[in-house]
Scaffold this motif. Structure first.
Motif, mmCIF file in Angstrom:
data_model
loop_
_atom_site.group_PDB
_atom_site.id
_atom_site.type_symbol
_atom_site.label_atom_id
_atom_site.label_comp_id
_atom_site.label_asym_id
_atom_site.label_seq_id
_atom_site.Cartn_x
_atom_site.Cartn_y
_atom_site.Cartn_z
ATOM 1 N N ARG A 113 -5.179 4.602 -0.232
ATOM 2 C CA ARG A 113 -4.559 4.218 -1.507
ATOM 3 C C ARG A 113 -5.595 3.642 -2.465
ATOM 4 O O ARG A 113 -5.550 3.888 -3.681
ATOM 5 C CB ARG A 113 -3.425 3.231 -1.251
ATOM 6 C CG ARG A 113 -2.204 3.910 -0.629
ATOM 7 C CD ARG A 113 -1.102 2.934 -0.311
ATOM 8 N NE ARG A 113 0.081 3.641 0.190
ATOM 9 C CZ ARG A 113 1.048 3.088 0.883
ATOM 10 N NH1 ARG A 113 0.996 1.785 1.159
ATOM 11 N NH2 ARG A 113 2.077 3.795 1.303
ATOM 12 N N ARG A 139 2.105 0.870 -5.100
ATOM 13 C CA ARG A 139 3.346 1.648 -5.029
ATOM 14 C C ARG A 139 4.489 0.938 -5.755
ATOM 15 O O ARG A 139 5.648 1.026 -5.357
ATOM 16 C CB ARG A 139 3.724 1.963 -3.574
ATOM 17 C CG ARG A 139 2.691 2.796 -2.851
ATOM 18 C CD ARG A 139 3.101 3.105 -1.415
ATOM 19 N NE ARG A 139 4.244 3.993 -1.361
ATOM 20 C CZ ARG A 139 4.185 5.330 -1.499
ATOM 21 N NH1 ARG A 139 3.010 5.914 -1.730
ATOM 22 N NH2 ARG A 139 5.269 6.074 -1.392
ATOM 23 N N PHE A 155 9.138 8.498 -5.096
ATOM 24 C CA PHE A 155 7.864 7.992 -5.612
ATOM 25 C C PHE A 155 6.874 9.148 -5.793
ATOM 26 O O PHE A 155 6.188 9.240 -6.811
ATOM 27 C CB PHE A 155 7.290 6.954 -4.649
ATOM 28 C CG PHE A 155 5.996 6.338 -5.115
ATOM 29 C CD1 PHE A 155 6.012 5.179 -5.879
ATOM 30 C CD2 PHE A 155 4.775 6.911 -4.797
ATOM 31 C CE1 PHE A 155 4.820 4.609 -6.321
ATOM 32 C CE2 PHE A 155 3.580 6.348 -5.230
ATOM 33 C CZ PHE A 155 3.604 5.191 -5.993
#
Length: 225
Positions: A113, A139, A155
């Motif tokens: 990420r 997120r 998402f």
């Protein structure tokens, strides 16, 4: 987020794949370096997880080939080897991060990420369309000051639409990026999930960010609706 995992240990690759899918990633797997290089050169990915000790073509050569093709997808090198020289070699060839086996899966996800957040220039830390924002690293999705809770698939869909905000994207493009290249189910699943998103990011705020372009696909408006 779409991940290419190049790992020749089949059991480990499957374990990693399942874990990443559970975290909302779309994962393609290659079990040798040559296949991995071909996939990296023909399919757009958000990040590549690349083992060093691979059959047919080692990870160093895969990394070199990706960079020589002017593909700047972030690369995390994954290996059983341990040593400063290995890391130096990887970084010199254009790798962005290095993780030694055995590793914590939580750490792997965090590293991936982070790479997506700071990776290629076209992927800013936060994607925006008006007051609609999405942070790939944390997120977190917000409409103004209100945080919006999304499932992993929702998402992923919003992330894809925001990256292509202002453009019309087809159901096929969405399925290939957010679902799977080998998905053979009903493409109306896209319409279903667009509906889910609208009920979360648009309707409660009296907005219309996602528009349907008849016969072509969907567009997320640059101003957020």
């Amino acid at each position: 987020m779409r991940v290419l995992l190049v790992e020749d240990e089949v059991r480990l690759a499957e374990t990693i794949r399942r874990g990443l899918v559970a975290e909302g990633f779309v994962v393609d797997v290659a079990h040798d370096g040559m296949t991995g290089l071909e996939e990296a050169q023909t399919t757009p990915y958000d990040v590549i997880v690349l083992d060093i000790m691979l059959p047919r073509l080692n990870g160093y050569d895969v990394c070199r080939g990706v960079r020589e093709a002017k593909i700047w997808t972030p690369i995390l090198m994954l290996t059983a080897k341990d040593g400063d020289l290995d890391q130096v070699d990887a970084f010199d060839l254009g790798a962005d991060d290095f993780l030694t086996k055995p590793f914590s899966f939580v750490v792997l996800v965090a590293r991936l990420r982070a790479l997506v957040r700071r990776g290629a220039p076209e992927r800013p830390a936060q994607l925006e369309a008006g007051d609609l924002t999405l942070d790939p690293g944390t997120r977190v999705v917000r409409r103004g000051e209100t945080e919006v809770s999304l499932t992993p698939r929702e998402f992923g869909l919003l992330h894809f639409l925001l990256r292509h905000r202002g453009d019309v994207v087809s159901k096929t493009e969405i399925l290939e990026s957010v679902w799977d290249l080998n998905y053979d189910g009903d493409d109306n699943v896209v319409e279903v999930y667009v509906g889910y998103l609208r009920r979360k990011i648009d309707q409660p705020f009296d907005r219309s960010a996602i528009t349907t372009v008849r016969g072509a696909g969907y567009r997320l408006e640059r101003n957020g609706g």
